[in-house]
Motif scaffolding. Structure first.
Motif, PDB file in Angstrom:
ATOM      1  N   ALA A   1     -26.237   9.245   4.872  1.00 46.97           N
ATOM      2  CA  ALA A   1     -27.833   9.362   5.333  1.00 46.97           C
ATOM      3  C   ALA A   1     -28.566   8.014   5.125  1.00 46.97           C
ATOM      4  CB  ALA A   1     -28.304  10.979   5.370  1.00 46.97           C
ATOM      5  N   SER A   2     -28.009   8.002   3.975  1.00 47.00           N
ATOM      6  CA  SER A   2     -29.049   6.357   3.671  1.00 47.00           C
ATOM      7  C   SER A   2     -28.484   5.382   3.307  1.00 47.00           C
ATOM      8  CB  SER A   2     -28.380   7.149   1.444  1.00 47.00           C
ATOM      9  OG  SER A   2     -28.770   7.724   1.263  1.00 47.00           O
ATOM     10  N   TRP A   3     -26.887   5.408   4.480  1.00 41.83           N
ATOM     11  CA  TRP A   3     -26.279   4.334   4.248  1.00 41.83           C
ATOM     12  C   TRP A   3     -27.031   4.114   5.557  1.00 41.83           C
ATOM     13  CZ3 TRP A   3     -21.796   1.559   3.082  1.00 41.83           C
ATOM     14  CH2 TRP A   3     -21.820   0.877   1.492  1.00 41.83           C
TER      15      TRP A   3
ATOM     16  N   SER B   1     -23.750  -4.901   8.828  1.00 43.15           N
ATOM     17  CA  SER B   1     -23.490  -5.186  10.186  1.00 43.15           C
ATOM     18  C   SER B   1     -23.103  -2.915  10.365  1.00 43.15           C
ATOM     19  CB  SER B   1     -22.547  -5.815  11.098  1.00 43.15           C
ATOM     20  OG  SER B   1     -20.740  -5.509  10.076  1.00 43.15           O
ATOM     21  N   SER B   2     -22.564  -3.008  11.458  1.00 40.21           N
ATOM     22  CA  SER B   2     -22.848  -1.487  11.903  1.00 40.21           C
ATOM     23  C   SER B   2     -21.466  -1.285  11.954  1.00 40.21           C
ATOM     24  CB  SER B   2     -23.205  -1.361  13.236  1.00 40.21           C
ATOM     25  OG  SER B   2     -22.910  -1.854  14.188  1.00 40.21           O
ATOM     26  N   GLU B   3     -20.560  -2.418  11.999  1.00 40.02           N
ATOM     27  CA  GLU B   3     -19.286  -1.741  11.611  1.00 40.02           C
ATOM     28  C   GLU B   3     -19.155  -2.139  10.231  1.00 40.02           C
ATOM     29  OE1 GLU B   3     -20.264  -4.582  13.565  1.00 40.02           O
ATOM     30  OE2 GLU B   3     -19.311  -3.592  15.757  1.00 40.02           O
ATOM     31  N   SER B   4     -19.231  -2.833   9.257  1.00 38.63           N
ATOM     32  CA  SER B   4     -19.352  -2.913   7.590  1.00 38.63           C
ATOM     33  C   SER B   4     -20.360  -1.334   7.357  1.00 38.63           C
ATOM     34  CB  SER B   4     -19.975  -3.918   7.340  1.00 38.63           C
ATOM     35  OG  SER B   4     -19.084  -5.096   7.229  1.00 38.63           O
ATOM     36  N   LEU B   5     -20.794  -1.479   7.843  1.00 37.12           N
ATOM     37  CA  LEU B   5     -21.990   0.650   7.551  1.00 37.12           C
ATOM     38  C   LEU B   5     -20.879   1.522   7.406  1.00 37.12           C
ATOM     39  CD1 LEU B   5     -25.539   0.945   7.782  1.00 37.12           C
ATOM     40  CD2 LEU B   5     -24.141   3.133   8.798  1.00 37.12           C
ATOM     41  N   GLN B   6     -20.214   1.450   8.817  1.00 34.98           N
ATOM     42  CA  GLN B   6     -19.293   3.031   8.935  1.00 34.98           C
ATOM     43  C   GLN B   6     -17.908   2.818   8.471  1.00 34.98           C
ATOM     44  OE1 GLN B   6     -19.815   5.062  11.161  1.00 34.98           O
ATOM     45  NE2 GLN B   6     -18.305   5.929  10.215  1.00 34.98           N
ATOM     46  N   ALA B   7     -17.646   1.485   8.422  1.00 37.81           N
ATOM     47  CA  ALA B   7     -16.197   0.971   7.514  1.00 37.81           C
ATOM     48  C   ALA B   7     -16.605   1.262   6.108  1.00 37.81           C
ATOM     49  CB  ALA B   7     -15.302  -0.512   7.949  1.00 37.81           C
TER      50      ALA B   7
ATOM     51  N   GLU C   1     -16.219  -7.611   5.160  1.00 36.14           N
ATOM     52  CA  GLU C   1     -17.433  -8.315   4.382  1.00 36.14           C
ATOM     53  C   GLU C   1     -17.947  -8.843   3.250  1.00 36.14           C
ATOM     54  OE1 GLU C   1     -20.417  -8.460   7.545  1.00 36.14           O
ATOM     55  OE2 GLU C   1     -19.729  -7.380   9.240  1.00 36.14           O
ATOM     56  N   THR C   2     -18.212  -9.224   3.016  1.00 33.53           N
ATOM     57  CA  THR C   2     -18.715 -10.317   1.925  1.00 33.53           C
ATOM     58  C   THR C   2     -20.124  -9.795   1.805  1.00 33.53           C
ATOM     59  OG1 THR C   2     -16.500 -11.404   1.265  1.00 33.53           O
ATOM     60  CG2 THR C   2     -18.384 -11.567  -0.549  1.00 33.53           C
ATOM     61  N   TYR C   3     -21.002  -9.218   0.366  1.00 33.76           N
ATOM     62  CA  TYR C   3     -22.314  -8.947   0.593  1.00 33.76           C
ATOM     63  C   TYR C   3     -22.480  -9.620  -1.521  1.00 33.76           C
ATOM     64  CZ  TYR C   3     -22.439  -6.944   4.947  1.00 33.76           C
ATOM     65  OH  TYR C   3     -21.563  -6.600   6.135  1.00 33.76           O
ATOM     66  N   THR C   4     -24.280 -10.486  -1.566  1.00 35.98           N
ATOM     67  CA  THR C   4     -24.148 -10.203  -2.765  1.00 35.98           C
ATOM     68  C   THR C   4     -25.036  -8.580  -3.811  1.00 35.98           C
ATOM     69  OG1 THR C   4     -24.627 -12.638  -1.851  1.00 35.98           O
ATOM     70  CG2 THR C   4     -25.791 -11.379  -4.449  1.00 35.98           C
ATOM     71  N   GLU C   5     -24.178  -8.682  -4.541  1.00 41.24           N
ATOM     72  CA  GLU C   5     -24.400  -7.885  -4.961  1.00 41.24           C
ATOM     73  C   GLU C   5     -25.641  -7.788  -6.665  1.00 41.24           C
ATOM     74  OE1 GLU C   5     -22.568  -3.546  -5.569  1.00 41.24           O
ATOM     75  OE2 GLU C   5     -21.649  -5.095  -7.586  1.00 41.24           O
TER      76      GLU C   5
END
Length: 166
Positions: A20-22, A31-37, A152-156
């Motif tokens: 729910a949070s994501w 992306s929706s794919e990254s979110l689900q994965a 995918e790569t994201y900055t943290e």
């Protein structure tokens, strides 16, 4: 609201809060794919169960009327004498009610009591509410790195809290 140590009985509720949070926080970031994965990978039943059982981990849940509405997952790094808040999520409808603060304060106290000399927390750089949350609670931005989510790569961002800055 009550904060408790998570048990194996809480695993599915933790997964539900994470999903729910994501879905609420990240549709414009991932992306929706990254979110689900990412949800499937980071919050698999086995992964959460292992964290609940692992002595160096702390998984706490916030309950309202017996229902899990938030959780925090942290680990104590004995090699570096520091606590690492890996994840902290609250059901969207329970935000701004002190749930996240209560979870963070409880895990902070636990990790400092175990000997942590500082607390680190990680949050996606593009997650403005998450960054503001840690800054509001006295954490200082300490750096950034790259994290993989769903291929995918994201900055943290990494935030740090020393015991004397509470």
């Amino acid at each position: 609201m009550r904060v408790d140590t998570a048990t194996r009985d809480d695993v599915e509720a933790i997964r539900d809060v994470a999903r729910a949070s994501w879905e609420h926080d990240y549709p414009d970031i991932l992306s929706s794919e990254s979110l689900q994965a990412g949800v499937d990978e980071w919050y698999s039943t086995d992964s959460i169960r292992d964290s609940v059982d692992w002595p160096r981990a702390s998984v706490l849940v916030a309950r309202v009327d017996g229902t899990v509405v938030g959780f925090v997952h942290a680990v104590f790094d004995t090699d570096r004498d520091e606590g690492n808040v890996l994840r902290l999520y609250v059901e969207p409808e329970y935000r701004d009610a002190g749930v996240g603060r209560a979870l963070l304060e409880a895990v902070r106290d636990e990790l400092f009591d175990r000997g942590a000399e500082r607390l680190r927390a990680m949050v996606l750089a593009a997650n403005d509410p998450g960054n503001a949350f840690y800054e509001h609670l006295g954490f200082e931005l300490d750096g950034e790195s790259e994290v993989g989510v769903g291929g995918e790569t994201y900055t943290e961002h990494t935030y740090v809290l020393e015991p004397d800055t509470e």
